[in-house]
Design a protein around this motif. Structure first.
Motif, PDB file in Angstrom:
ATOM      1  N   SER A  86    -128.131  -6.877  24.845  1.00 46.50           N
ATOM      2  CA  SER A  86    -128.557  -5.515  25.192  1.00 46.50           C
ATOM      3  C   SER A  86    -130.078  -5.453  25.295  1.00 46.50           C
ATOM      4  O   SER A  86    -130.632  -4.820  26.208  1.00 46.50           O
ATOM      5  CB  SER A  86    -128.055  -4.501  24.148  1.00 46.50           C
ATOM      6  N   ALA A  90    -132.378  -5.263  28.961  1.00 40.53           N
ATOM      7  CA  ALA A  90    -133.093  -3.977  29.099  1.00 40.53           C
ATOM      8  C   ALA A  90    -134.030  -4.034  30.303  1.00 40.53           C
ATOM      9  O   ALA A  90    -134.618  -5.073  30.606  1.00 40.53           O
ATOM     10  CB  ALA A  90    -133.877  -3.675  27.829  1.00 40.53           C
ATOM     11  N   ALA A  91    -134.161  -2.903  30.996  1.00 36.40           N
ATOM     12  CA  ALA A  91    -134.966  -2.845  32.220  1.00 36.40           C
ATOM     13  C   ALA A  91    -136.442  -3.087  31.942  1.00 36.40           C
ATOM     14  O   ALA A  91    -137.162  -3.632  32.772  1.00 36.40           O
ATOM     15  CB  ALA A  91    -134.766  -1.500  32.909  1.00 36.40           C
ATOM     16  N   GLN A  95    -137.437   0.476  27.112  1.00 36.22           N
ATOM     17  CA  GLN A  95    -135.986   0.645  27.020  1.00 36.22           C
ATOM     18  C   GLN A  95    -135.401  -0.268  25.945  1.00 36.22           C
ATOM     19  O   GLN A  95    -134.448   0.110  25.260  1.00 36.22           O
ATOM     20  CB  GLN A  95    -135.335   0.352  28.371  1.00 36.22           C
ATOM     21  N   SER A 158    -128.756   4.357  34.323  1.00 32.31           N
ATOM     22  CA  SER A 158    -129.677   3.408  34.943  1.00 32.31           C
ATOM     23  C   SER A 158    -129.434   1.975  34.468  1.00 32.31           C
ATOM     24  O   SER A 158    -129.788   1.018  35.150  1.00 32.31           O
ATOM     25  CB  SER A 158    -131.137   3.804  34.648  1.00 32.31           C
ATOM     26  N   ASN A 159    -128.821   1.829  33.270  1.00 33.10           N
ATOM     27  CA  ASN A 159    -128.534   0.496  32.726  1.00 33.10           C
ATOM     28  C   ASN A 159    -127.329   0.576  31.786  1.00 33.10           C
ATOM     29  O   ASN A 159    -127.460   0.396  30.577  1.00 33.10           O
ATOM     30  CB  ASN A 159    -129.764  -0.039  31.988  1.00 33.10           C
ATOM     31  N   SER A 162    -126.624  -2.481  29.169  1.00 37.38           N
ATOM     32  CA  SER A 162    -127.407  -2.573  27.937  1.00 37.38           C
ATOM     33  C   SER A 162    -127.043  -1.472  26.947  1.00 37.38           C
ATOM     34  O   SER A 162    -126.880  -1.721  25.748  1.00 37.38           O
ATOM     35  CB  SER A 162    -128.906  -2.515  28.255  1.00 37.38           C
TER      36      SER A 162
END
Length: 302
Positions: A86, A90-91, A95, A158-159, A162
């Protein structure tokens, strides 16, 4: 024959474990940037396994209850993979720190499952404690400029990988804590579990499209520090809970989110907003309230 450390020494070692665990989120993210999300995680648990064997000795499998070996192995490996990947996927660094806080929902989930699985008694304060922790996560994930569900949904969307891994990890670790309390019979299989985690991650790395690992001086040093910090944290915590002041250690452990956030922000050179810190405080306070609501209340039939 090796003598057990005194109560004060054991308590200090347990507190050092809390400090070491506070460095994990920032270090894992940093290593993943050097070696890739999967390759970096595999290296971390490989190094950690070596340190744990040096600190605790090679695990003697015949001494472990079979139920603990099976359930503990599966849950521990699943949790560590969820946590490390995770953070790795992450972006960005901000984050990753956010996901570290989502992972710290595990204390309140542990209390919920202790009530459901182990018959733990709890006072009425457990409900606002859980609610405060969950609100803290919404506060953190909601971002700056005011908290809104739309912003929370947008950030998670957006993710989703994660965020899903971090949230699943919190639930899995809560289950692990309750299962090991019931099945472990005082045994500590963390060295074995680290080895299994490393093996699972190496298999995943071999099947992935991640590029070949590139070893550079600074990155290798950081890798050794990360693996060593995680291994020493688990080893010292075991000494602390066996021989130290358990009440003090339990209280201190609930401040790990604050310590983790501070260290990660410094290590990853990331500026965090006032809203983020408010969420961290809410998660920490909620966890402490949950713990206080169950403290001194034996499980039913216990």
């Amino acid at each position: 024959m090796q003598h057990a450390p005194g109560r004060n020494t054991a308590t200090f070692l347990g507190l050092m474990a809390v400090v070491l665990w506070g460095t994990v989120v920032g270090l894992i993210r940093s290593v993943s940037e050097s070696f890739g999300p999967i390759g970096g995680a595999a290296l971390i648990y490989t190094v950690g396994s070596i340190f744990l064997v040096l600190l605790l000795g090679f695990p003697r499998l015949r001494t472990f209850p079979r139920s603990y070996l099976v359930c503990g192995s599966v849950l521990f490996v699943a949790y560590e993979i969820c946590l490390s990947l995770s953070l790795g996927f992450a972006a960005n660094r901000g984050q990753a720190i956010e996901l570290g806080i989502v992972n710290y929902l595990w204390p309140c989930f542990t209390v919920i499952l202790a009530i459901l699985i182990n018959g733990q008694r709890a006072g009425a304060w457990v409900v606002p404690g859980i609610a405060l922790s969950l609100c803290g996560i919404v506060w953190v994930v909601g971002g700056d400029g005011g908290v809104s569900w739309q912003r929370v949904v947008a950030n998670v969307s957006s993710n989703p990988l994660s965020y899903g891994l971090a949230f699943s990890g919190a639930i899995i670790w809560a289950v692990y804590c309750n299962v090991t309390k019931r099945f472990a019979d005082g045994k500590n299989g963390v060295a074995l579990f680290f080895m299994l985690t490393a093996a699972a991650l190496w298999i995943k790395y071999a099947l992935s499209a991640e590029p070949a690992l590139a070893f550079k001086g600074a990155a290798v040093l950081e890798l050794c520090v990360t693996g060593g910090a995680m291994a020493a944290g688990y080893a010292l915590w075991n000494v602390g809970i066996l021989n130290g002041n358990l009440t003090l250690l339990a209280t201190a452990s609930y401040f790990t989110p604050v310590l983790s956030t501070f260290f990660a922000a410094v290590w990853l050179s990331t500026r965090l907003t006032a809203t983020f810190w408010q969420g961290v405080a809410m998660v920490t306070a909620g966890s402490l309230i949950c713990w206080a609501a169950t403290r001194g209340r034996p499980a039913r039939g216990g």
